[in-house]
Design an enzyme around this catalytic site. Structure first.
Site, short mmCIF file in Angstrom:
data_model
loop_
_atom_site.label_atom_id
_atom_site.label_comp_id
_atom_site.label_asym_id
_atom_site.label_seq_id
_atom_site.Cartn_x
_atom_site.Cartn_y
_atom_site.Cartn_z
N SER A 18 1.48 -9.83 -1.20
CA SER A 18 1.17 -8.42 -0.99
C SER A 18 1.54 -7.88 0.39
CB SER A 18 -0.32 -8.16 -1.27
OG SER A 18 -1.13 -9.00 -0.48
N GLU A 26 -9.92 7.61 3.79
CA GLU A 26 -10.81 6.76 4.57
C GLU A 26 -10.11 5.43 4.76
OE1 GLU A 26 -11.29 6.86 1.19
OE2 GLU A 26 -10.88 4.72 1.00
N LYS A 29 0.81 -1.23 0.00
CA LYS A 29 0.00 0.00 0.00
C LYS A 29 0.84 1.27 0.00
CE LYS A 29 -4.50 -1.42 1.71
NZ LYS A 29 -4.34 -2.86 2.04
C1 LIG Z 1 -5.15 -3.85 1.53
C2 LIG Z 1 -4.47 -5.11 1.20
C3 LIG Z 1 -4.86 -5.91 0.10
C4 LIG Z 1 -6.04 -5.59 -0.76
O1 LIG Z 1 -5.96 -4.41 -1.47
P1 LIG Z 1 -5.74 -4.38 -3.05
O2 LIG Z 1 -6.02 -2.98 -3.42
O3 LIG Z 1 -6.69 -5.35 -3.66
O4 LIG Z 1 -4.33 -4.78 -3.29
C5 LIG Z 1 -4.13 -7.05 -0.17
N1 LIG Z 1 -3.09 -7.42 0.59
C6 LIG Z 1 -2.69 -6.70 1.67
C7 LIG Z 1 -1.54 -7.19 2.47
C8 LIG Z 1 -3.37 -5.52 2.00
O5 LIG Z 1 -2.97 -4.82 3.07
#
Ligand SMILES: *Cc1c(COP(=O)(O)O)cnc(C)c1O
Length: 399
Positions: free
Chosen positions: A384, A118, A96
Protein backbone atom coordinates in the site's frame (compact mmCIF):
# COMPACT_ATOMS: atom_id res chain seq x y z
CA UNK A 1 -36.54 -14.10 3.71
CA UNK A 2 -34.00 -14.08 0.94
CA UNK A 3 -34.49 -16.88 -1.54
CA UNK A 4 -31.85 -19.59 -1.40
CA UNK A 5 -31.17 -19.12 -5.09
CA UNK A 6 -30.19 -15.48 -4.51
CA UNK A 7 -26.47 -15.06 -4.75
CA UNK A 8 -24.77 -13.60 -1.73
CA UNK A 9 -23.59 -10.10 -2.57
CA UNK A 10 -20.53 -8.44 -1.13
CA UNK A 11 -21.35 -5.10 -2.73
CA UNK A 12 -23.47 -2.41 -1.13
CA UNK A 13 -27.24 -2.73 -1.65
CA UNK A 14 -29.46 0.19 -2.61
CA UNK A 15 -30.14 1.00 1.03
CA UNK A 16 -26.43 1.39 1.74
CA UNK A 17 -25.88 -1.93 3.50
CA UNK A 18 -23.44 -4.81 3.21
CA UNK A 19 -25.36 -7.60 4.92
CA UNK A 20 -26.23 -6.09 8.30
CA UNK A 21 -23.42 -3.51 8.16
CA UNK A 22 -23.28 -0.01 6.74
CA UNK A 23 -26.12 2.51 6.56
CA UNK A 24 -25.94 6.18 7.44
CA UNK A 25 -26.18 6.92 11.17
CA UNK A 26 -25.76 10.67 11.11
CA UNK A 27 -27.11 13.69 12.95
CA UNK A 28 -30.10 15.27 11.22
CA UNK A 29 -28.08 18.41 10.50
CA UNK A 30 -25.75 16.39 8.27
CA UNK A 31 -28.52 14.71 6.34
CA UNK A 32 -28.77 17.20 3.41
CA UNK A 33 -25.01 16.97 2.70
CA UNK A 34 -24.85 13.19 2.72
CA UNK A 35 -28.11 12.91 0.80
CA UNK A 36 -26.83 15.24 -1.94
CA UNK A 37 -23.82 13.01 -2.37
CA UNK A 38 -25.87 9.80 -2.26
CA UNK A 39 -28.24 11.06 -4.92
CA UNK A 40 -25.47 12.05 -7.30
CA UNK A 41 -22.35 9.95 -6.83
CA UNK A 42 -23.19 7.00 -9.10
CA UNK A 43 -24.32 9.22 -11.94
CA UNK A 44 -21.24 11.44 -11.62
CA UNK A 45 -18.85 8.47 -11.59
CA UNK A 46 -20.56 6.90 -14.61
CA UNK A 47 -20.28 10.10 -16.65
CA UNK A 48 -17.77 9.63 -19.50
CA UNK A 49 -16.18 13.04 -18.91
CA UNK A 50 -15.60 12.14 -15.24
CA UNK A 51 -14.13 8.78 -16.23
CA UNK A 52 -11.81 10.42 -18.73
CA UNK A 53 -10.53 13.06 -16.32
CA UNK A 54 -10.14 10.53 -13.49
CA UNK A 55 -8.25 8.04 -15.66
CA UNK A 56 -6.05 10.74 -17.23
CA UNK A 57 -5.03 12.01 -13.79
CA UNK A 58 -4.39 8.49 -12.50
CA UNK A 59 -2.15 7.88 -15.48
CA UNK A 60 -0.29 11.14 -15.89
CA UNK A 61 -0.31 12.55 -12.35
CA UNK A 62 -0.44 9.56 -9.99
CA UNK A 63 1.72 7.38 -12.26
CA UNK A 64 -0.69 4.50 -12.93
CA UNK A 65 -0.73 1.71 -13.75
CA UNK A 66 1.53 0.85 -10.82
CA UNK A 67 3.69 -2.22 -11.53
CA UNK A 68 2.77 -5.75 -10.50
CA UNK A 69 6.18 -7.08 -9.60
CA UNK A 70 7.11 -10.75 -9.11
CA UNK A 71 9.20 -10.84 -5.95
CA UNK A 72 11.57 -13.66 -6.91
CA UNK A 73 13.66 -13.98 -3.78
CA UNK A 74 10.63 -13.69 -1.51
CA UNK A 75 8.83 -16.29 -3.64
CA UNK A 76 11.76 -18.64 -3.30
CA UNK A 77 11.85 -18.16 0.45
CA UNK A 78 8.14 -18.91 0.95
CA UNK A 79 8.02 -21.57 -1.80
CA UNK A 80 5.14 -19.93 -3.65
CA UNK A 81 4.63 -17.22 -6.29
CA UNK A 82 4.48 -13.79 -4.72
CA UNK A 83 3.57 -10.67 -6.64
CA UNK A 84 3.66 -7.18 -5.16
CA UNK A 85 1.17 -4.56 -6.31
CA UNK A 86 3.32 -1.46 -6.11
CA UNK A 87 1.00 1.22 -4.69
CA UNK A 88 4.12 2.54 -2.95
CA UNK A 89 5.06 4.01 -6.33
CA UNK A 90 1.98 6.23 -6.51
CA UNK A 91 2.57 9.98 -6.31
CA UNK A 92 2.73 10.92 -2.58
CA UNK A 93 3.85 7.39 -1.75
CA UNK A 94 0.66 5.42 -1.11
CA UNK A 95 -2.72 4.38 -2.48
CA UNK A 96 -4.58 7.19 -0.67
CA UNK A 97 -4.24 9.58 -3.61
CA UNK A 98 -6.42 7.33 -5.84
CA UNK A 99 -9.32 8.23 -3.58
CA UNK A 100 -8.58 11.93 -3.10
CA UNK A 101 -8.28 12.40 -6.89
CA UNK A 102 -11.71 10.79 -7.31
CA UNK A 103 -13.27 12.84 -4.55
CA UNK A 104 -11.89 16.19 -5.67
CA UNK A 105 -13.38 15.59 -9.12
CA UNK A 106 -16.65 14.65 -7.41
CA UNK A 107 -16.52 17.89 -5.38
CA UNK A 108 -15.98 19.93 -8.55
CA UNK A 109 -18.91 18.24 -10.29
CA UNK A 110 -21.12 19.06 -7.28
CA UNK A 111 -20.06 22.72 -7.48
CA UNK A 112 -18.12 22.78 -4.20
CA UNK A 113 -15.52 25.47 -3.55
CA UNK A 114 -13.91 24.20 -0.38
CA UNK A 115 -12.60 20.87 0.89
CA UNK A 116 -12.60 19.79 4.50
CA UNK A 117 -10.90 16.66 5.82
CA UNK A 118 -9.69 15.14 9.05
CA UNK A 119 -6.39 13.40 9.49
CA UNK A 120 -4.68 11.35 12.16
CA UNK A 121 -1.04 10.82 11.26
CA UNK A 122 -1.38 13.25 8.38
CA UNK A 123 -1.18 10.87 5.39
CA UNK A 124 -4.76 11.49 4.30
CA UNK A 125 -4.32 15.20 5.03
CA UNK A 126 -1.33 15.31 2.68
CA UNK A 127 -3.15 13.37 -0.06
CA UNK A 128 -6.09 15.79 0.28
CA UNK A 129 -3.93 18.93 0.34
CA UNK A 130 -2.14 17.63 -2.75
CA UNK A 131 -5.28 17.38 -4.89
CA UNK A 132 -6.56 20.73 -3.55
CA UNK A 133 -3.35 22.39 -4.73
CA UNK A 134 -3.75 20.62 -8.07
CA UNK A 135 -7.32 21.84 -8.49
CA UNK A 136 -6.97 25.20 -6.75
CA UNK A 137 -9.61 24.50 -4.10
CA UNK A 138 -9.47 25.82 -0.55
CA UNK A 139 -8.40 23.07 1.85
CA UNK A 140 -9.01 22.88 5.59
CA UNK A 141 -7.61 19.89 7.46
CA UNK A 142 -8.59 19.22 11.05
CA UNK A 143 -5.98 17.44 13.09
CA UNK A 144 -5.77 16.63 16.79
CA UNK A 145 -3.49 19.07 18.60
CA UNK A 146 -1.49 16.15 19.99
CA UNK A 147 -1.11 14.65 16.48
CA UNK A 148 0.08 18.03 15.17
CA UNK A 149 2.92 17.86 17.68
CA UNK A 150 3.73 14.21 16.84
CA UNK A 151 3.54 14.48 13.03
CA UNK A 152 5.50 17.64 12.26
CA UNK A 153 6.76 16.59 8.78
CA UNK A 154 3.23 15.92 7.47
CA UNK A 155 1.96 19.17 9.01
CA UNK A 156 4.75 20.99 7.14
CA UNK A 157 3.82 19.20 3.89
CA UNK A 158 0.16 20.17 4.21
CA UNK A 159 1.09 23.80 4.89
CA UNK A 160 3.51 23.92 1.98
CA UNK A 161 0.72 22.55 -0.22
CA UNK A 162 -1.41 25.50 0.87
CA UNK A 163 -3.79 23.78 3.30
CA UNK A 164 -4.93 25.34 6.53
CA UNK A 165 -4.30 22.91 9.40
CA UNK A 166 -6.73 23.51 12.23
CA UNK A 167 -5.98 21.92 15.61
CA UNK A 168 -8.71 20.00 17.46
CA UNK A 169 -8.13 20.90 21.08
CA UNK A 170 -10.92 18.94 22.78
CA UNK A 171 -10.87 15.43 24.28
CA UNK A 172 -7.78 13.30 23.68
CA UNK A 173 -6.74 15.79 20.91
CA UNK A 174 -6.37 12.98 18.35
CA UNK A 175 -8.17 11.63 15.27
CA UNK A 176 -11.65 11.23 16.74
CA UNK A 177 -11.66 14.82 17.97
CA UNK A 178 -10.47 16.02 14.57
CA UNK A 179 -13.32 14.03 12.97
CA UNK A 180 -15.86 15.74 15.24
CA UNK A 181 -14.53 19.19 14.35
CA UNK A 182 -14.50 18.41 10.62
CA UNK A 183 -18.12 17.17 10.84
CA UNK A 184 -19.11 20.35 12.64
CA UNK A 185 -17.45 22.42 9.93
CA UNK A 186 -19.36 20.53 7.25
CA UNK A 187 -22.69 20.97 9.05
CA UNK A 188 -22.08 24.72 9.19
CA UNK A 189 -21.00 25.02 5.53
CA UNK A 190 -23.23 22.54 3.68
CA UNK A 191 -23.59 24.36 0.38
CA UNK A 192 -20.01 25.09 -0.67
CA UNK A 193 -18.00 22.39 1.15
CA UNK A 194 -17.20 18.73 0.37
CA UNK A 195 -15.90 16.46 3.09
CA UNK A 196 -13.21 14.06 1.81
CA UNK A 197 -13.13 10.90 3.92
CA UNK A 198 -9.87 8.96 3.67
CA UNK A 199 -10.97 5.34 3.87
CA UNK A 200 -13.93 3.02 3.23
CA UNK A 201 -15.61 4.25 6.41
CA UNK A 202 -18.31 6.78 7.30
CA UNK A 203 -21.98 6.93 6.31
CA UNK A 204 -23.24 5.53 3.01
CA UNK A 205 -22.29 6.37 0.24
CA UNK A 206 -18.70 7.00 1.37
CA UNK A 207 -17.57 3.36 1.80
CA UNK A 208 -18.89 2.44 -1.65
CA UNK A 209 -17.59 5.60 -3.33
CA UNK A 210 -14.09 5.21 -1.88
CA UNK A 211 -14.02 1.49 -2.80
CA UNK A 212 -14.95 2.36 -6.39
CA UNK A 213 -12.10 4.88 -6.62
CA UNK A 214 -9.63 2.37 -5.16
CA UNK A 215 -10.93 -0.49 -7.32
CA UNK A 216 -8.45 0.55 -10.02
CA UNK A 217 -5.95 -1.53 -7.98
CA UNK A 218 -7.67 -4.87 -8.64
CA UNK A 219 -8.67 -3.83 -12.16
CA UNK A 220 -4.97 -3.50 -12.95
CA UNK A 221 -4.00 -6.66 -11.04
CA UNK A 222 -6.25 -8.71 -13.33
CA UNK A 223 -4.69 -7.74 -16.65
CA UNK A 224 -1.19 -7.56 -15.20
CA UNK A 225 -1.48 -11.06 -13.76
CA UNK A 226 -2.72 -12.27 -17.13
CA UNK A 227 0.52 -10.95 -18.65
CA UNK A 228 2.62 -12.67 -15.97
CA UNK A 229 0.94 -16.06 -15.55
CA UNK A 230 -1.67 -16.28 -18.30
CA UNK A 231 -4.71 -15.94 -16.05
CA UNK A 232 -6.39 -13.03 -14.34
CA UNK A 233 -7.05 -14.50 -10.91
CA UNK A 234 -4.58 -15.26 -8.14
CA UNK A 235 -5.22 -17.77 -5.35
CA UNK A 236 -4.74 -15.16 -2.62
CA UNK A 237 -4.98 -11.39 -2.37
CA UNK A 238 -3.43 -10.05 0.82
CA UNK A 239 -3.78 -6.49 2.14
CA UNK A 240 -3.47 -4.65 5.44
CA UNK A 241 -6.58 -3.08 6.95
CA UNK A 242 -6.80 0.17 8.87
CA UNK A 243 -10.16 1.50 7.74
CA UNK A 244 -9.79 -0.82 4.78
CA UNK A 245 -9.47 1.26 1.59
CA UNK A 246 -6.38 -0.34 0.07
CA UNK A 247 -7.81 -3.79 0.85
CA UNK A 248 -11.21 -2.84 -0.60
CA UNK A 249 -9.50 -1.71 -3.80
CA UNK A 250 -7.34 -4.83 -4.04
CA UNK A 251 -10.33 -7.14 -3.36
CA UNK A 252 -12.94 -5.32 -5.47
CA UNK A 253 -12.80 -7.21 -8.77
CA UNK A 254 -12.33 -10.57 -7.03
CA UNK A 255 -15.25 -10.36 -4.58
CA UNK A 256 -17.50 -12.69 -6.56
CA UNK A 257 -14.79 -15.19 -7.42
CA UNK A 258 -14.85 -17.41 -4.39
CA UNK A 259 -11.77 -19.35 -5.50
CA UNK A 260 -9.74 -16.19 -4.85
CA UNK A 261 -9.04 -16.07 -1.12
CA UNK A 262 -9.23 -12.56 0.30
CA UNK A 263 -6.89 -12.08 3.24
CA UNK A 264 -7.12 -8.96 5.41
CA UNK A 265 -4.38 -8.28 7.94
CA UNK A 266 -5.07 -6.13 10.99
CA UNK A 267 -2.56 -4.61 13.38
CA UNK A 268 -2.20 -6.64 16.58
CA UNK A 269 -0.01 -3.90 18.06
CA UNK A 270 1.93 -5.26 21.05
CA UNK A 271 -0.27 -8.41 20.99
CA UNK A 272 -3.96 -9.27 20.96
CA UNK A 273 -4.23 -9.67 24.74
CA UNK A 274 -2.02 -6.77 25.81
CA UNK A 275 -4.61 -4.00 25.68
CA UNK A 276 -2.40 -2.26 23.09
CA UNK A 277 -3.86 -3.48 19.82
CA UNK A 278 -5.87 -2.42 16.79
CA UNK A 279 -7.05 -5.87 15.64
CA UNK A 280 -10.69 -4.93 15.22
CA UNK A 281 -12.27 -8.24 14.18
CA UNK A 282 -10.35 -10.19 16.84
CA UNK A 283 -11.33 -7.84 19.66
CA UNK A 284 -14.38 -5.92 18.50
CA UNK A 285 -18.15 -6.26 18.38
CA UNK A 286 -20.84 -4.77 16.13
CA UNK A 287 -21.78 -1.17 16.82
CA UNK A 288 -21.95 2.25 15.20
CA UNK A 289 -18.76 4.17 14.46
CA UNK A 290 -18.34 7.31 12.32
CA UNK A 291 -21.78 7.04 10.79
CA UNK A 292 -22.06 3.36 9.90
CA UNK A 293 -22.88 0.07 11.56
CA UNK A 294 -19.70 -1.97 11.60
CA UNK A 295 -17.36 -3.86 13.92
CA UNK A 296 -15.40 -1.78 16.39
CA UNK A 297 -13.35 -2.18 19.54
CA UNK A 298 -15.52 -1.11 22.45
CA UNK A 299 -15.99 -1.59 26.17
CA UNK A 300 -18.94 -3.48 27.74
CA UNK A 301 -20.92 -0.23 27.86
CA UNK A 302 -20.13 0.74 24.28
CA UNK A 303 -17.28 3.24 24.73
CA UNK A 304 -14.79 3.16 21.86
CA UNK A 305 -11.50 1.60 22.96
CA UNK A 306 -8.35 3.59 22.14
CA UNK A 307 -6.47 1.54 19.50
CA UNK A 308 -2.73 1.00 19.35
CA UNK A 309 -0.39 0.13 16.49
CA UNK A 310 3.19 0.97 15.60
CA UNK A 311 1.81 2.12 12.22
CA UNK A 312 -0.26 5.28 12.31
CA UNK A 313 -2.36 4.21 9.31
CA UNK A 314 -3.66 1.08 11.07
CA UNK A 315 -4.26 2.80 14.39
CA UNK A 316 -8.06 2.88 14.03
CA UNK A 317 -10.69 1.26 16.33
CA UNK A 318 -12.98 0.05 13.54
CA UNK A 319 -13.08 -1.25 9.97
CA UNK A 320 -15.27 -0.28 7.05
CA UNK A 321 -18.71 -1.94 6.85
CA UNK A 322 -17.83 -3.99 3.77
CA UNK A 323 -14.95 -5.58 5.67
CA UNK A 324 -17.23 -6.28 8.62
CA UNK A 325 -19.46 -8.16 6.18
CA UNK A 326 -16.55 -10.01 4.55
CA UNK A 327 -15.54 -11.09 8.04
CA UNK A 328 -18.99 -12.10 9.26
CA UNK A 329 -19.93 -13.90 6.03
CA UNK A 330 -16.62 -15.77 5.99
CA UNK A 331 -15.75 -14.46 2.52
CA UNK A 332 -12.62 -12.81 3.88
CA UNK A 333 -9.99 -14.31 6.18
CA UNK A 334 -8.95 -11.85 8.87
CA UNK A 335 -5.49 -12.29 10.39
CA UNK A 336 -3.32 -9.98 12.43
CA UNK A 337 0.37 -9.17 12.77
CA UNK A 338 2.12 -7.59 15.74
CA UNK A 339 4.36 -4.52 15.66
CA UNK A 340 7.45 -6.72 15.87
CA UNK A 341 6.30 -9.07 13.12
CA UNK A 342 5.61 -6.07 10.86
CA UNK A 343 9.04 -4.54 11.45
CA UNK A 344 10.68 -7.90 10.78
CA UNK A 345 8.71 -8.25 7.53
CA UNK A 346 9.77 -4.74 6.50
CA UNK A 347 13.43 -5.66 6.87
CA UNK A 348 12.88 -8.96 5.10
CA UNK A 349 11.37 -7.25 2.04
CA UNK A 350 14.04 -4.56 2.06
CA UNK A 351 16.95 -7.00 2.24
CA UNK A 352 15.49 -9.47 -0.29
CA UNK A 353 13.95 -7.16 -2.87
CA UNK A 354 15.41 -3.69 -2.30
CA UNK A 355 12.02 -2.19 -1.48
CA UNK A 356 11.42 -0.33 1.79
CA UNK A 357 7.70 -0.74 2.56
CA UNK A 358 5.44 1.38 4.76
CA UNK A 359 4.88 -0.06 8.23
CA UNK A 360 1.20 -0.54 7.33
CA UNK A 361 2.02 -2.63 4.27
CA UNK A 362 4.54 -4.63 6.29
CA UNK A 363 1.65 -6.12 8.26
CA UNK A 364 0.39 -7.75 5.05
CA UNK A 365 3.87 -9.10 4.31
CA UNK A 366 4.19 -10.44 7.86
CA UNK A 367 1.63 -13.22 7.38
CA UNK A 368 3.19 -14.76 4.23
CA UNK A 369 4.59 -17.66 6.24
CA UNK A 370 1.15 -18.41 7.70
CA UNK A 371 -0.79 -18.51 4.41
CA UNK A 372 -0.01 -22.08 3.52
CA UNK A 373 0.24 -21.20 -0.19
CA UNK A 374 1.75 -23.97 -2.33
CA UNK A 375 4.44 -23.72 -4.98
CA UNK A 376 1.73 -23.89 -7.66
CA UNK A 377 -0.29 -21.04 -6.20
CA UNK A 378 -0.14 -17.29 -6.76
CA UNK A 379 -0.22 -14.67 -4.02
CA UNK A 380 -0.72 -10.96 -4.65
CA UNK A 381 0.26 -8.67 -1.78
CA UNK A 382 -0.94 -5.10 -1.99
CA UNK A 383 2.08 -2.99 -1.07
CA UNK A 384 0.00 0.00 0.00
CA UNK A 385 2.82 2.49 0.61
CA UNK A 386 6.51 3.23 0.83
CA UNK A 387 8.55 3.41 4.01
CA UNK A 388 10.16 6.85 3.81
CA UNK A 389 7.74 8.22 6.39
CA UNK A 390 8.64 5.35 8.76
CA UNK A 391 12.42 5.69 8.71
CA UNK A 392 12.40 7.16 12.22
CA UNK A 393 10.88 3.92 13.51
CA UNK A 394 13.01 1.60 11.36
CA UNK A 395 16.22 3.35 12.45
CA UNK A 396 15.57 2.21 16.01
CA UNK A 397 16.01 -1.38 14.81
CA UNK A 398 19.33 -0.78 13.02
CA UNK A 399 22.47 -0.95 15.12
C1 LIG B 1 -3.45 5.04 5.47
C2 LIG B 1 -2.68 3.85 5.05
C3 LIG B 1 -3.16 2.54 5.23
C4 LIG B 1 -4.45 2.23 5.94
O1 LIG B 1 -5.59 2.71 5.34
P1 LIG B 1 -6.63 1.77 4.60
O2 LIG B 1 -7.81 2.63 4.38
O3 LIG B 1 -6.91 0.61 5.50
O4 LIG B 1 -5.99 1.32 3.34
C5 LIG B 1 -2.40 1.48 4.76
N1 LIG B 1 -1.21 1.69 4.16
C6 LIG B 1 -0.69 2.93 3.98
C7 LIG B 1 0.63 3.06 3.33
C8 LIG B 1 -1.42 4.05 4.42
O5 LIG B 1 -0.90 5.27 4.25
Amino acid sequence: MESIAEKKSYQVNDRGYYGTFGGAFIPEMLYPNVEELRENYLQVIADPSFQKEFNDLLRHYVGRPTPLYRANRLSEKYKTNIFLKREDLCHTGAHKVNNTIGQILMAQRLGKKRIVAETGAGQHGVATATVCALMNLECIVYMGALDIERQAPNVARMKMLGAEVRPATCGSRTLKDATNEAMRHWINNPVDTHYIIGSVVGPHPYPDMVARFQSVISEEIRWQLKEHIGKETPDYVVACVGGGSNAAGAFYHFLDEENVKLVAVEAAGMGLTTGHSAATTALGKPGVLHGSRTILMQTEDGQVVEPFSISAGLDYPGIGPQHAWLFESGRGAFLSATDDEAVQAAFELTRNEGIIPALESSHALAILGRLGASEHETVVVNLSGRGDKDMGTYMKYID
